[in-house]
Scaffold this motif. Structure first.
Motif, PDB file in Angstrom:
ATOM      1  N   ILE A  32       0.784  -1.631   0.062  1.00  0.00           N
ATOM      2  CA  ILE A  32       0.063  -0.230  -0.371  1.00  0.00           C
ATOM      3  C   ILE A  32       1.205   1.207   0.227  1.00  0.00           C
ATOM      4  O   ILE A  32       0.599   2.539   0.094  1.00  0.00           O
ATOM      5  N   GLU A  33       2.234   0.843  -0.007  1.00  0.00           N
ATOM      6  CA  GLU A  33       3.095   2.271  -0.077  1.00  0.00           C
ATOM      7  C   GLU A  33       2.916   2.574  -1.777  1.00  0.00           C
ATOM      8  O   GLU A  33       3.259   3.647  -1.687  1.00  0.00           O
ATOM      9  N   LYS A  34       3.062   1.086  -2.626  1.00  0.00           N
ATOM     10  CA  LYS A  34       3.098   1.764  -3.964  1.00  0.00           C
ATOM     11  C   LYS A  34       1.522   2.017  -4.462  1.00  0.00           C
ATOM     12  O   LYS A  34       1.501   2.444  -5.674  1.00  0.00           O
ATOM     13  N   VAL A  35       0.727   1.104  -3.667  1.00  0.00           N
ATOM     14  CA  VAL A  35      -0.950   1.117  -4.535  1.00  0.00           C
ATOM     15  C   VAL A  35      -2.044   1.933  -3.538  1.00  0.00           C
ATOM     16  O   VAL A  35      -2.189   2.080  -2.046  1.00  0.00           O
ATOM     17  N   ASP A  36      -2.612   2.675  -3.728  1.00  0.00           N
ATOM     18  CA  ASP A  36      -3.665   3.449  -2.936  1.00  0.00           C
ATOM     19  C   ASP A  36      -4.402   2.351  -2.204  1.00  0.00           C
ATOM     20  O   ASP A  36      -5.079   0.926  -2.837  1.00  0.00           O
ATOM     21  N   PRO A  37      -4.814   1.884  -0.575  1.00  0.00           N
ATOM     22  CA  PRO A  37      -5.036   0.998   0.060  1.00  0.00           C
ATOM     23  C   PRO A  37      -6.488   0.769  -0.485  1.00  0.00           C
ATOM     24  O   PRO A  37      -6.710  -0.195  -0.290  1.00  0.00           O
ATOM     25  N   SER A  38      -7.871   2.019  -1.049  1.00  0.00           N
ATOM     26  CA  SER A  38      -8.723   1.264  -1.417  1.00  0.00           C
ATOM     27  C   SER A  38      -8.930   0.642  -2.599  1.00  0.00           C
ATOM     28  O   SER A  38      -9.023  -0.106  -2.666  1.00  0.00           O
ATOM     29  N   LEU A  39      -7.883   1.245  -3.127  1.00  0.00           N
ATOM     30  CA  LEU A  39      -7.445   0.442  -4.587  1.00  0.00           C
ATOM     31  C   LEU A  39      -6.625  -1.072  -4.402  1.00  0.00           C
ATOM     32  O   LEU A  39      -7.106  -2.104  -4.541  1.00  0.00           O
ATOM     33  N   PHE A  40      -6.438  -1.896  -3.681  1.00  0.00           N
ATOM     34  CA  PHE A  40      -5.457  -2.704  -3.253  1.00  0.00           C
ATOM     35  C   PHE A  40      -6.422  -3.822  -2.818  1.00  0.00           C
ATOM     36  O   PHE A  40      -7.173  -4.760  -3.099  1.00  0.00           O
ATOM     37  N   ILE A  41      -7.997  -3.179  -1.354  1.00  0.00           N
ATOM     38  CA  ILE A  41      -8.777  -3.773  -1.272  1.00  0.00           C
ATOM     39  C   ILE A  41      -9.533  -4.485  -2.118  1.00  0.00           C
ATOM     40  O   ILE A  41     -10.144  -5.291  -2.268  1.00  0.00           O
ATOM     41  N   SER A  42      -9.990  -3.245  -2.958  1.00  0.00           N
ATOM     42  CA  SER A  42     -10.541  -3.167  -3.880  1.00  0.00           C
ATOM     43  C   SER A  42      -9.685  -4.998  -4.812  1.00  0.00           C
ATOM     44  O   SER A  42     -11.198  -5.792  -5.537  1.00  0.00           O
ATOM     45  N   TYR A  43      -9.277  -4.601  -5.617  1.00  0.00           N
ATOM     46  CA  TYR A  43      -8.915  -5.981  -5.893  1.00  0.00           C
ATOM     47  C   TYR A  43      -8.487  -7.287  -5.653  1.00  0.00           C
ATOM     48  O   TYR A  43      -8.532  -8.562  -5.413  1.00  0.00           O
ATOM     49  N   ILE A 204      -3.245  -0.118 -12.030  1.00  0.00           N
ATOM     50  CA  ILE A 204      -2.269  -0.678 -10.838  1.00  0.00           C
ATOM     51  C   ILE A 204      -1.513  -0.987 -11.145  1.00  0.00           C
ATOM     52  O   ILE A 204      -1.789  -2.096 -12.790  1.00  0.00           O
ATOM     53  N   GLN A 205      -0.155  -1.107 -11.768  1.00  0.00           N
ATOM     54  CA  GLN A 205       1.124  -0.836 -11.825  1.00  0.00           C
ATOM     55  C   GLN A 205       1.562  -1.889 -12.133  1.00  0.00           C
ATOM     56  O   GLN A 205       1.196  -3.043 -10.779  1.00  0.00           O
ATOM     57  N   PRO A 206       1.584  -2.719 -12.908  1.00  0.00           N
ATOM     58  CA  PRO A 206       1.670  -4.419 -12.705  1.00  0.00           C
ATOM     59  C   PRO A 206       2.925  -4.810 -12.468  1.00  0.00           C
ATOM     60  O   PRO A 206       4.264  -5.992 -13.211  1.00  0.00           O
ATOM     61  N   GLU A 207       3.184  -4.731 -10.938  1.00  0.00           N
ATOM     62  CA  GLU A 207       4.947  -4.683 -10.463  1.00  0.00           C
ATOM     63  C   GLU A 207       4.552  -6.453  -9.681  1.00  0.00           C
ATOM     64  O   GLU A 207       3.788  -6.875  -9.621  1.00  0.00           O
ATOM     65  N   LYS A 208       5.880  -6.510  -9.840  1.00  0.00           N
ATOM     66  CA  LYS A 208       5.244  -8.593  -9.036  1.00  0.00           C
ATOM     67  C   LYS A 208       5.306  -8.799  -8.003  1.00  0.00           C
ATOM     68  O   LYS A 208       4.704  -9.724  -7.416  1.00  0.00           O
TER      69      LYS A 208
END
Length: 293
Positions: A32-43, A204-208
């Motif tokens: 969540i330092e790289k992705v918005d927390p709301s977006l992370f939870i959604s995915y 979302i950035q497709p980082e591994k």
């Protein structure tokens, strides 16, 4: 399998869930330092929903209005749990959030007694007090002030307690797969709506590392963990379940050191030891009371 063996199996299963949730904490924190927390939870919950949907279709003959409403109520509460915790982290430190979240161990026996008429054992009350002290030593490392962040964390703790009570009540009445699937789908649906309403970019950035974290949390920490909780919690008491879940901060501290090289303080080691003692008090106390009966 007799009642005693089922209770032991349920307790071990809930311990496993605590270990899983604790082990993913450091991974989620880094994500969540790289992705918005709301977006992370959604995915995360969208992935979990896609995994569970085929099983829900297979069990469609057991789906009825009552089981769907039960899943809706559990999912709505679970959504508030995830989001109030996220908002709390925006305003206060993770350590204070962790401690205030952990006070659900105090709410559960009260709610269990009020709504389920389940009077906790004296040993369970002692274990709740011990586990709260342990959580304080693990999570709280600085000065304490009360503001909006602390309010969000306490609401989050109350939501966790309600979710444990609802799981205890509904898991005895309805199909495990239906309850698990519906509540996860509800969280995914509400999370996506919230993300869109907040104007957050859904790309979302497709980082591994991020993809790995989403798959791990979506499958193991969501599908597997909530299925086990729904299936097994009915064989133990809500108060004991709350105590067993306090292993999560102990687990997160261990994996934080193992993966993130986060060093524990002396107080945190003491707190972890107290939580383990609290679990032993709860288990041994229950066994002694059963033997006397």
């Amino acid at each position: 399998m007799n009642k005693k063996a089922l209770e032991y199996l349920a307790d071990l299963s809930l311990l496993f869930i605590s270990l899983v949730w604790g082990s993913t904490f450091i991974i989620v924190k880094e994500s969540i330092e790289k992705v918005d927390p709301s977006l992370f939870i959604s995915y995360r919950f969208l992935i979990a929903s896609l995994i569970l949907s085929p099983f829900l279709i297979i069990r469609r003959n057991k789906v009825n209005k009552e089981s769907v409403l039960a899943g809706l109520s559990m999912g709505s509460v679970l959504f508030t749990v995830f989001y109030f915790q996220t908002f709390a982290l925006k305003y206060i430190t993770a350590s204070v959030t962790g401690f205030l979240t952990g006070i659900y161990t105090l709410f559960v026996p009260i709610l269990s007694y009020v709504f389920l008429h389940k009077k906790p054992y004296p040993t369970s009350i002692a274990a709740v007090i011990l586990s709260t002290i342990g959580l304080y030593l693990i999570s709280f490392q600085g000065n304490f002030t009360f503001g909006i962040g602390e309010s969000f964390a306490i609401i989050n703790a109350f939501g966790i307690a309600i979710h444990i009570i609802l799981t205890d009540y509904y898991s005895k009445k309805y199909d495990t797969i239906i309850l698990t699937s519906v509540q996860i789908i509800v969280v995914a649906f509400l999370s996506i709506i919230f993300t869109f309403a907040s104007g957050i970019d859904i790309k979302i950035q497709p980082e591994k590392d991020t993809i790995f974290a989403l798959i791990l949390t979506g499958f193991l920490a969501t599908v597997v963990a909530f299925f086990i909780q729904t299936a097994m919690q009915k064989y133990t008491t809500p108060t004991k379940a709350a105590i067993l879940f306090t292993l999560e901060p102990v687990s997160s501290a261990f994996f934080g050191y193992l993966i993130g090289k986060e060093v524990l303080t002396f107080n945190q080691y003491i707190g972890a030891s107290i939580i383990i003692i609290a679990m032993l008090v709860s288990e041994v106390g229950s066994a002694l009371i059963r033997s006397k009966r």
